[in-house]
Design an enzyme around this catalytic site. Structure first.
Site, PDB file in Angstrom:
ATOM      1  N   ASP A  88       3.450 -14.766 -13.392  1.00 54.81           N
ATOM      2  CA  ASP A  88       3.466 -13.594 -12.512  1.00 54.81           C
ATOM      3  C   ASP A  88       4.471 -13.876 -11.393  1.00 54.81           C
ATOM      4  OD1 ASP A  88       2.919 -11.518 -10.711  1.00 54.81           O
ATOM      5  OD2 ASP A  88       0.750 -11.632 -11.015  1.00 54.81           O
ATOM      6  N   ASP A  99       7.089  -6.495  -8.862  1.00 53.71           N
ATOM      7  CA  ASP A  99       6.033  -7.468  -9.143  1.00 53.71           C
ATOM      8  C   ASP A  99       5.643  -7.273 -10.607  1.00 53.71           C
ATOM      9  OD1 ASP A  99       3.649  -8.906  -9.307  1.00 53.71           O
ATOM     10  OD2 ASP A  99       2.672  -7.899  -7.621  1.00 53.71           O
ATOM     11  N   HIS A 159      -1.911  -2.766  -6.834  1.00 50.80           N
ATOM     12  CA  HIS A 159      -1.797  -2.455  -5.416  1.00 50.80           C
ATOM     13  C   HIS A 159      -0.553  -1.645  -5.140  1.00 50.80           C
ATOM     14  CE1 HIS A 159       1.003  -5.909  -5.661  1.00 50.80           C
ATOM     15  NE2 HIS A 159       0.092  -6.393  -6.465  1.00 50.80           N
ATOM     16  N   HIS A 167       0.908  -5.891  -0.493  1.00 50.49           N
ATOM     17  CA  HIS A 167      -0.396  -5.277  -0.739  1.00 50.49           C
ATOM     18  C   HIS A 167      -0.629  -4.215   0.329  1.00 50.49           C
ATOM     19  CE1 HIS A 167      -1.971  -8.046  -3.895  1.00 50.49           C
ATOM     20  NE2 HIS A 167      -0.979  -8.775  -3.410  1.00 50.49           N
ATOM     21  N   GLU A 191      -1.919  -4.084 -12.742  1.00 50.16           N
ATOM     22  CA  GLU A 191      -2.080  -5.365 -13.426  1.00 50.16           C
ATOM     23  C   GLU A 191      -3.464  -5.539 -14.024  1.00 50.16           C
ATOM     24  OE1 GLU A 191      -1.532  -8.736 -10.804  1.00 50.16           O
ATOM     25  OE2 GLU A 191      -1.815  -7.515  -9.030  1.00 50.16           O
ATOM     26  N   GLU A 281       1.499  -7.029 -16.274  1.00 45.86           N
ATOM     27  CA  GLU A 281       1.712  -6.271 -15.047  1.00 45.86           C
ATOM     28  C   GLU A 281       3.128  -5.734 -14.990  1.00 45.86           C
ATOM     29  OE1 GLU A 281       1.701  -8.647 -11.465  1.00 45.86           O
ATOM     30  OE2 GLU A 281       1.458  -6.904 -10.180  1.00 45.86           O
TER      31      GLU A 281
HETATM   32 CO    CO Z   1       1.945  -9.775  -9.888  1.00 42.68          CO
END
Ligand code: CO
Length: 303
Positions: A88, A99, A159, A167, A191, A281
């Protein structure tokens, strides 16, 4: 309705492309038999640094280690004997963050989790559009989990993302719960984490990832804090990064900063012993047509 801050879509998708290439590099290393979590994380971060900046340390999560472990020189995170590993990572360009994560299976048990998590992310992607509620996304994820006899992890999720804010605002659950509606112009990381365990993670005993809380400190830790504020703002950073920069004394200063509340320590997040956790994700830019993935993580494990 309040005006939404203008997203720099070009910067966001540029970050996405850099991250996609970095994840592809990690996948290839795993294909070629690399089993040091540290070497994989270092390669991912080196690629990112050639083109932009990491938005947070590369997380390496074998088996029941769900999230928040960034290998260090002391704890390189061997993947020998694991069924799967989750990689990740994040990239930012001028604070616009991509992300994304994949699960790499080492055997059939691992493959079951990886494929189910990928399918859950695909199902979530179908739901994402302006006006959809976060509970709809969680419903799509949990239905895929159920179909595979797995549990969605209830206390982890996606998020909303804002500039320099990983976040921000909305939480996107893996179960049909929660309030909040997706809006046009939002950036949201989704995710799904699916598990053979209890469907819940707990804090482990080690922390390798940190972030700035209050930029105030006295004494010897002051220099480290100034560096953290300049380099990372409030984005998460790795113990490894500051130890390599300042030597092992940085670890002591880091813990001084944690104790005083200036820096937050993210503990590793673990499912129950013997369980496996899979995750896929990506980050979506929500436009009027739906969710546009800024990283194509679906190409990993594509049939
Ligand atoms: Co991530």
């Amino acid at each position: 309705m309040a005006m939404r801050m203008e997203v720099d879509v070009d910067a966001l998708f540029k970050a996405g492309k850099i991250l996609e290439d970095a994840l592809e590099l990690a996948w290839k290393l795993l294909d070629h038999g690399e089993r040091s979590g540290l070497k994989i994380a270092d390669a991912v971060e080196a690629h990112i640094l050639e083109h932009a900046k990491p938005a947070f340390p590369c997380n390496v999560g074998p088996d029941r280690l769900a999230a928040h472990f960034a290998p260090t020189d002391d704890r390189p995170g061997s993947l020998e004997g694991a069924h799967l590993v989750k990689i990740d990572a994040g990239v930012h360009v001028d604070g616009w963050i991509a992300d994304a994560a994949f699960t790499y299976p080492f055997d059939e048990e691992g493959e079951r989790l990886a494929l189910a998590a990928r399918e859950a992310l695909l199902a979530a992607a179908e739901v994402i559009r302006p006006g959809a509620s976060v509970a709809d996304v969680g419903k799509a994820v949990s239905e895929v989990a159920k179909r595979h006899g797995l549990k969605p992890i209830v206390n982890l999720g996606g998020h909303e993302i804002k500039q320099y804010d990983l976040h921000a605002g909305l939480f996107v659950p893996n179960v049909p719960q929660g309030k909040g509606t997706l809006e046009e112009g939002m950036i949201v990381a989704v995710e799904p984490f699916l598990s053979t365990g209890r469907g819940r993670v707990e804090d482990g005993s080690i922390a390798t990832i940190f972030s700035l809380m209050r930029p105030r400190a006295r004494g010897a830790a002051r220099q480290l804090l100034d560096y953290i504020r300049r380099e990372y703002r409030s984005l998460p950073f790795a113990e490894k990064w500051v130890v390599r920069r300042f030597g092992s004394s940085a670890r002591l200063h880091l813990y001084t900063l944690v104790k005083s509340g200036a820096v937050y320590a993210y503990p590793e997040l673990l499912e129950v012993p013997g369980s496996l956790v899979g995750q896929f994700e990506t980050t979506f830019y929500v436009d009027r047509d739906g969710g546009q993935p800024v990283v194509d993580t679906f190409k990993f494990l594509a049939p």
